[in-house]
Design a protein around this motif. Structure first.
Motif, mmCIF file in Angstrom:
data_model
loop_
_atom_site.group_PDB
_atom_site.id
_atom_site.type_symbol
_atom_site.label_atom_id
_atom_site.label_comp_id
_atom_site.label_asym_id
_atom_site.label_seq_id
_atom_site.Cartn_x
_atom_site.Cartn_y
_atom_site.Cartn_z
ATOM 1 N N ASN A 1 -10.490 2.986 -16.168
ATOM 2 C CA ASN A 1 -10.017 4.325 -15.831
ATOM 3 C C ASN A 1 -8.592 4.327 -15.270
ATOM 4 N N TYR A 2 -8.053 3.128 -14.961
ATOM 5 C CA TYR A 2 -6.693 3.043 -14.463
ATOM 6 C C TYR A 2 -5.742 2.913 -15.649
ATOM 7 N N GLU A 3 -4.729 3.754 -15.700
ATOM 8 C CA GLU A 3 -3.764 3.701 -16.780
ATOM 9 C C GLU A 3 -2.354 3.928 -16.241
ATOM 10 N N MET A 4 -1.370 3.464 -17.008
ATOM 11 C CA MET A 4 0.015 3.696 -16.620
ATOM 12 C C MET A 4 0.321 5.184 -16.729
ATOM 13 N N ILE A 5 0.868 5.728 -15.677
ATOM 14 C CA ILE A 5 1.214 7.147 -15.672
ATOM 15 C C ILE A 5 2.584 7.313 -16.334
ATOM 16 N N PRO A 6 2.697 8.146 -17.374
ATOM 17 C CA PRO A 6 4.001 8.345 -18.025
ATOM 18 C C PRO A 6 5.057 8.837 -17.039
ATOM 19 N N LYS A 7 6.281 8.477 -17.305
ATOM 20 C CA LYS A 7 7.389 8.855 -16.432
ATOM 21 C C LYS A 7 8.527 9.446 -17.255
ATOM 22 N N TRP A 8 9.071 10.545 -16.769
ATOM 23 C CA TRP A 8 10.258 11.169 -17.365
ATOM 24 C C TRP A 8 11.475 10.794 -16.539
ATOM 25 N N GLN B 1 7.144 10.886 -12.075
ATOM 26 C CA GLN B 1 5.984 10.114 -12.513
ATOM 27 C C GLN B 1 4.766 10.669 -11.801
ATOM 28 N N GLY B 2 3.905 11.344 -12.551
ATOM 29 C CA GLY B 2 2.801 12.043 -11.915
ATOM 30 C C GLY B 2 3.338 13.147 -11.024
ATOM 31 N N SER B 3 2.890 13.166 -9.778
ATOM 32 C CA SER B 3 3.357 14.188 -8.835
ATOM 33 C C SER B 3 4.542 13.712 -7.995
ATOM 34 N N PHE B 4 5.043 12.523 -8.287
ATOM 35 C CA PHE B 4 6.106 11.940 -7.467
ATOM 36 C C PHE B 4 7.446 11.971 -8.202
ATOM 37 N N LEU C 1 0.822 -1.201 0.000
ATOM 38 C CA LEU C 1 0.000 0.000 0.000
ATOM 39 C C LEU C 1 0.859 1.256 0.000
ATOM 40 N N ILE C 2 1.915 1.266 0.826
ATOM 41 C CA ILE C 2 2.797 2.427 0.915
ATOM 42 C C ILE C 2 3.480 2.690 -0.417
ATOM 43 N N LEU C 3 4.052 1.626 -0.992
ATOM 44 C CA LEU C 3 4.798 1.798 -2.235
ATOM 45 C C LEU C 3 3.880 2.134 -3.393
ATOM 46 N N SER C 4 2.705 1.521 -3.447
ATOM 47 C CA SER C 4 1.807 1.804 -4.562
ATOM 48 C C SER C 4 1.215 3.203 -4.442
ATOM 49 N N SER C 5 0.949 3.668 -3.227
ATOM 50 C CA SER C 5 0.417 5.008 -3.070
ATOM 51 C C SER C 5 1.490 6.053 -3.297
ATOM 52 N N LYS C 6 2.745 5.651 -3.142
ATOM 53 C CA LYS C 6 3.837 6.601 -3.318
ATOM 54 C C LYS C 6 4.070 6.907 -4.786
ATOM 55 N N ALA C 7 3.856 5.940 -5.661
ATOM 56 C CA ALA C 7 4.088 6.187 -7.085
ATOM 57 C C ALA C 7 3.095 5.410 -7.929
ATOM 58 N N TYR C 8 1.875 5.328 -7.458
ATOM 59 C CA TYR C 8 0.865 4.523 -8.123
ATOM 60 C C TYR C 8 1.488 3.155 -8.379
#
Length: 345
Positions: free
Chosen positions: A216-223, A248-251, A16-23
């Motif tokens: 509605n769940y999709e992979m969030i692009p990452k730079w 990645q997203g806001s993380f 839960l911690i790791l998935s919430s940290k970066a989806y």
């Protein structure tokens, strides 16, 4: 409460911690310099040699729960194109990850292609464009899931429902990445090099990346921005600075460090080299690294000393990594060893 409940509970909390940290957080390694395609497909082929094969094994959170085990295997083959100084690198990345007691597994099979365009007729200077894409599969062992819904007030009751109703144990999707890099010799010494790169991962934004099948769940692009600098200190030693910044997203994640290297035998063409240094994953871990080269092979080890908010639970212990590399010039007429200019680092 049943003592056997604690380890599954820790696994579930960490997930839960790791998935919430970066989806659905991407796989990463402390020895990121041994997984170039995972950083940016445009970093493929930027090495001294025609072929490179690398493998990294990571074991993490052994002090907290069932260890998270991750493996990477990548291969690159570099060859000249036409009669000029351009090169093409063909490669691929295979990733495997198994997380915690609930056995959350993922497998990635990702072919890659990178074209290196020469920018100078006088020194090694290249602009590279790389692509990587393929198949990803994830699965989970539902029989090993335990939740607080199975706590009946006096203890853990395996006869109670977990309260989770996801309809499938596995799913798969297609993933794709693209990147560019600039690689150049510094000054007149061909051993002094720099590279800069930017990679854009999951640009296809795969959907339904969920055990619930939610569209509605999709992979969030990452730079990922990457930097590497290698400079001679004297005829016996040199240093290498390496760093990555990812968003990645806001993380975000920032990792950087340095290796100091010694040539242990021949100065011009050493077979034995020793590298030692340290890296910092900002607000997460301090990572000492040691690497021994006995060409064409190399072995590297590192250990994460945890400094994040989990350091109390982990007693400061994070992850161990072991890396193996095979890198060499091939015995062929058009080997890059005979080229006046070629991508290298």
């Amino acid at each position: 409460m049943n003592k056997g409940f604690y380890k599954p509970l820790w696994s579930f909390l960490l997930l839960l911690i790791l998935s919430s940290k970066a989806y659905t957080q991407d796989i990463h390694f402390s020895q990121f310099f041994e997984t170039p395609l995972l950083r940016n497909p445009a970093l493929a082929g930027i090495f001294s040699g025609d072929i490179r094969v690398q493998a990294v094994y990571r074991n993490q959170w052994n002090s907290v729960t069932t260890p998270y085990q991750t493996g990477s295997f990548n291969a690159e083959y570099k060859k000249p194109v036409g009669k000029g100084d351009d090169f093409l690198t063909i490669g691929g990345e295979i990733l495997y990850d198994k997380a915690g007691t609930v056995a959350l597994q993922s497998t990635h099979i990702l072919p890659a292609l990178n074209y290196h365009k020469s920018l100078s007729g006088e020194k090694n200077q290249y602009l590279s464009l790389g692509f990587m894409g393929g198949w990803v599969q994830r699965s989970i062992d539902r029989s090993k899931i335990t939740t607080n819904s199975q706590y009946d007030g006096t203890g853990f009751n395996p006869g109670l429902s977990t309260g989770e109703t996801f309809p499938r144990n596995s799913y798969s999707y297609l993933d794709a990445s693209v990147g560019m890099s600039f690689n150049s010799q510094i000054g007149e010494n061909a051993d002094n090099n720099i590279y800069l790169g930017v990679g854009y991962h999951h640009f296809n934004k795969a959907t339904k990346v969920s055990f619930y099948g939610n569209p509605n769940y999709e992979m969030i692009p990452k730079w990922i921005g990457s930097l590497g600098v290698r400079m001679n200190i004297n005829e016996y030693s040199f240093f290498t600075l390496l760093g990555d910044y990812s968003k990645q997203g806001s993380f975000t994640e920032t990792m950087a460090g340095a290796l100091y290297s010694w040539r242990l035998d021949d100065i011009e063409d050493p077979k034995y080299l020793l590298h030692a240094g340290a890296f910092l994953r900002w607000k997460d871990a301090l990572i000492p690294v040691a690497k021994l080269e006995f060409k064409p092979f190399a072995v590297s080890v590192s250990y994460d000393a945890n400094i994040s908010q989990l350091k109390t639970a982990s007693s400061g212990r994070g992850g161990f990594e072991l890396g193996l590399t095979y890198q060499k010039y091939l015995d062929r007429n058009n080997t890059s060893a005979n080229a006046v200019r070629c991508p290298r680092f």
